[in-house]
Each structure stands twice: as C-alpha cells, then as structure tokens.
Design an enzyme around this catalytic site. Structure first.
Site, PDB file in Angstrom:
ATOM      1  N   GLU A 138     -31.209 -95.179 -37.935  1.00 30.24           N
ATOM      2  CA  GLU A 138     -31.752 -93.656 -37.804  1.00 30.24           C
ATOM      3  C   GLU A 138     -32.051 -93.357 -36.289  1.00 30.24           C
ATOM      4  OE1 GLU A 138     -31.786 -91.079 -39.418  1.00 30.24           O
ATOM      5  OE2 GLU A 138     -30.642 -92.217 -41.151  1.00 30.24           O
ATOM      6  N   TYR A 143     -38.961 -86.696 -39.771  1.00 32.49           N
ATOM      7  CA  TYR A 143     -37.723 -86.848 -40.098  1.00 32.49           C
ATOM      8  C   TYR A 143     -37.390 -88.150 -40.205  1.00 32.49           C
ATOM      9  CZ  TYR A 143     -32.656 -88.193 -39.795  1.00 32.49           C
ATOM     10  OH  TYR A 143     -31.561 -88.687 -40.371  1.00 32.49           O
ATOM     11  N   ASP A 176     -32.133 -83.405 -41.399  1.00 33.75           N
ATOM     12  CA  ASP A 176     -31.495 -83.428 -40.020  1.00 33.75           C
ATOM     13  C   ASP A 176     -30.649 -82.231 -39.787  1.00 33.75           C
ATOM     14  OD1 ASP A 176     -29.281 -83.761 -41.398  1.00 33.75           O
ATOM     15  OD2 ASP A 176     -28.390 -85.436 -40.080  1.00 33.75           O
ATOM     16  N   CYS A 212     -19.138 -79.157 -44.051  1.00 36.03           N
ATOM     17  CA  CYS A 212     -19.963 -77.874 -43.638  1.00 36.03           C
ATOM     18  C   CYS A 212     -20.126 -78.403 -42.233  1.00 36.03           C
ATOM     19  CB  CYS A 212     -21.073 -77.839 -44.349  1.00 36.03           C
ATOM     20  SG  CYS A 212     -21.966 -76.048 -44.378  1.00 36.03           S
ATOM     21  N   CYS A 246     -14.414 -75.036 -45.814  1.00 36.48           N
ATOM     22  CA  CYS A 246     -14.895 -74.526 -46.898  1.00 36.48           C
ATOM     23  C   CYS A 246     -13.899 -74.692 -48.164  1.00 36.48           C
ATOM     24  CB  CYS A 246     -15.168 -72.917 -46.729  1.00 36.48           C
ATOM     25  SG  CYS A 246     -16.350 -72.465 -45.542  1.00 36.48           S
ATOM     26  N   CYS A 296     -15.110 -77.627 -49.985  1.00 35.30           N
ATOM     27  CA  CYS A 296     -16.506 -77.824 -49.997  1.00 35.30           C
ATOM     28  C   CYS A 296     -16.863 -77.965 -51.505  1.00 35.30           C
ATOM     29  CB  CYS A 296     -17.262 -76.668 -49.319  1.00 35.30           C
ATOM     30  SG  CYS A 296     -19.280 -76.755 -49.927  1.00 35.30           S
ATOM     31  N   CYS A 306     -22.003 -70.776 -52.466  1.00 36.03           N
ATOM     32  CA  CYS A 306     -22.648 -70.705 -50.843  1.00 36.03           C
ATOM     33  C   CYS A 306     -22.479 -69.156 -50.651  1.00 36.03           C
ATOM     34  CB  CYS A 306     -21.443 -71.367 -50.057  1.00 36.03           C
ATOM     35  SG  CYS A 306     -21.727 -70.824 -48.392  1.00 36.03           S
TER      36      CYS A 306
END
Length: 327
Positions: A72, A155, A173, A228, A235, A238, A244
């Site tokens: 991270e 975060y 994020d 995305c 798309c 997705c 969406c």
C-alpha cells in the site's frame, strides 16, 4: 490518497429492501440522496473479480499484513509494474517490520530506488519502528491502531484492515472513486480531492456482510484499474455496465475543474531524484562537487538539495558532504 476523517452515512429514510444476490449474500438497495435507490454493485463486481483478478504477491496468503502494508505504501501514485521488483526485494530483505526498524532509515530510502516520492520510504520505516515498539512487531488489526501509526492516513488504514484482516471498511483510492463516480453519480471523474459526500456514498454501498465487503473493496479497486480506467474505459467488458449511470447518460464529458496533471522533466522533483540517485549509489558520504554535477542550474539544484535535507531524506555532515540518513 489519504485523509484523516471517516464519515458515517446517514440512515435511510425507509427500510432497505433485501435482495438475494448471485454471490449468495444479502444485498440492500439503499435510498440515495434524491429519494431513489442506489444500485447494488458488489455481486457482479465480486464475481468478475473471481475470474479476472491479477495474481499479485500482496494478495497471496503468504504476504501477511506486513506485505499488504508495504504494497500500500509503494502503490501510492506508482504503477504496479514499477512496484513489483522493488516489493519483492524489500520483502526478501525485510520480511518483518522489526527487520526494517533495525536498520537506519537511509537504508529504506536506498532500497526504495526509483519508485518516486521517497518520503514514503521514511514513513514506512517510521511505521515499522512504531509497530515494533508498540505492537510487538505485528501489524495491528484495529483500524484506530493502524491510523495512529506514522505515515498512515485514512486510506491506508482502511486498506490494510480490509485487505490484510478482511474487515468491513470503505477503501477509497482513485480507482474506486472513479468507479463509484461513473456507476452511481453519472460523472466521468470524481473531484480532485475526496469529499465527505463520497465517503458517505462509499459507506452506503458497502455490503453488510464483512467478508463480502472486504472482497468488494478489492474487486472495485481492480475494476477501476483494469476496466473502468481513466482513459478509454472498456465499458463493453464491464460487469456493471447495465447499471452504470454515466454509460446510460451517454458518457457525458467531464465538466468540473480541470484534472491535475503531473509533469516531471525540468522540475524540482527531477532534480531531487538525480541527487538521491547519487547518494543511493554511494557507500561513503558524497561531496558537494559530486552533487553539483547532476544538474546545471545552481539555484534549482540548491533548492532541491535543501528540500531533501528538510524532508529528512539527506543528512548534511561537517566538511560539506552529504549522506542518506543514519537515524
């Protein structure tokens, strides 16, 4: 990517309707701020993640909480491809927080290499030291304890608690924020800085089941990274394209403030990187003359070196020589 305050969503104005999901858990349709219902996104995205998640070392069981934490820190503003070799070398050298804490912070800066934003190396060293001193060398599992570690904001605390310990947290994020902005609010990009409204919305979208919520945190992040994407989103691939809001609206272009772009060539960041490269390669203190050779413009060079000293990344010594910090 980090913040210090976590916001709790407002309770719905009417009971939530439960629906059976393909993942075998219970999802809830949550009323949104306009009186409608938020889409239930996690079943389809979690199933997609099962089939398409990348095999990354920090996702493997043997990585443990420390491996997750290291990843991270390294992945902040840095692509996976650049992180992978440094991550492997780091964990081979410092498999536990105590191993890193036992060495000078300058060694963390040296091992950081060219990942960029080297203050992250100092912060990770500081977190490892605190973990060793306060928690017996084990990365704490409680969100509040994680948040109290040096260099860890909202975060990172939420990410480690979720990815390492399977807890239920909204992990926001850039990738997750973009997925939510498009799928739920119908805009191409989220605001430049995370807002309170985004945090409330992210928490409202969290599955109630803890295990499912932890998986949603990882799967929504992966969806933003692979499908995305910021530019040229796929798309057609997705799993939530039918839900969406941005796609249904015809993919309207971004109308908010201009998105921040980062430059590197000719900036103080580039000069700092060149100065640090000399110091990382050196086994003995480096003279001013050696540092002067890395950049032609003396005022900018001096400013960059002063900044490195001020940030604790470089230690000046008597006689006009410099080295990585030994504290």
């Amino acid at each position: 990517m980090t913040a210090t305050t976590e916001f709790t969503p407002q309770p719905p104005s009417e009971p939530m309707s439960a629906t059976s999901t393909a993942a075998g858990t219970t999802a809830a349709a949550v009323p949104d701020q306009h009186g409608g219902e938020l889409p239930v996104l996690h079943p389809a995205v979690n199933l997609w993640f099962t089939a398409h998640a990348r095999d990354l070392p920090w996702r493997r069981p043997e990585a443990g909480p420390w491996g997750v934490m290291v990843s991270e820190f390294m992945l902040q503003q840095t692509p996976v491809a650049r992180v992978l070799p440094v991550y492997e070398q780091w964990l081979a050298r410092w498999p536990r927080p105590a191993d890193l804490a036992a060495e000078p912070s300058g060694e963390a800066v040296r091992a950081w290499g060219r990942l960029g934003y080297p203050r992250r190396a100092l912060r990770l060293h500081g977190a490892a030291t605190a973990i060793t001193e306060r928690h017996g060398g084990d990365v704490p599992s409680e969100h509040a304890q994680l948040l109290s570690l040096p260099g860890i904001g909202e975060y990172t605390a939420a990410a480690v608690a979720s990815f390492a310990y399977g807890q239920r947290h909204a992990v926001l994020d850039t990738n997750v924020r973009r997925v939510i902005a498009r799928a739920v609010t119908g805009v191409e990009y989220p605001p430049n800085a995370t807002t309170a409204a985004e945090r409330r919305l992210a928490r409202a979208l969290l599955p109630e089941d803890t295990e499912t919520a932890a998986r949603w945190a990882a799967s929504s992040m992966e969806l933003g990274a692979l499908v995305c994407t910021a530019k040229n989103p796929a798309c057609g691939r997705c799993p939530i394209s039918a839900q969406c809001a941005w796609l249904r609206a015809g993919k309207p272009p971004h109308e908010g403030p201009a998105r921040r772009t980062q430059t590197y060539a000719g900036t103080d960041r580039q000069v700092r990187g060149r100065l640090l490269a000399v110091l990382r390669e050196a086994v003995t203190p480096v003279s001013q003359r050696e540092l002067d050779a890395v950049w032609h413009e003396p005022v900018q060079r001096a400013r960059a070196l002063d900044g490195l000293v001020s940030d604790g990344l470089v230690e000046p010594l008597a006689g006009g020589v410099y080295r990585l910090p030994q504290s």
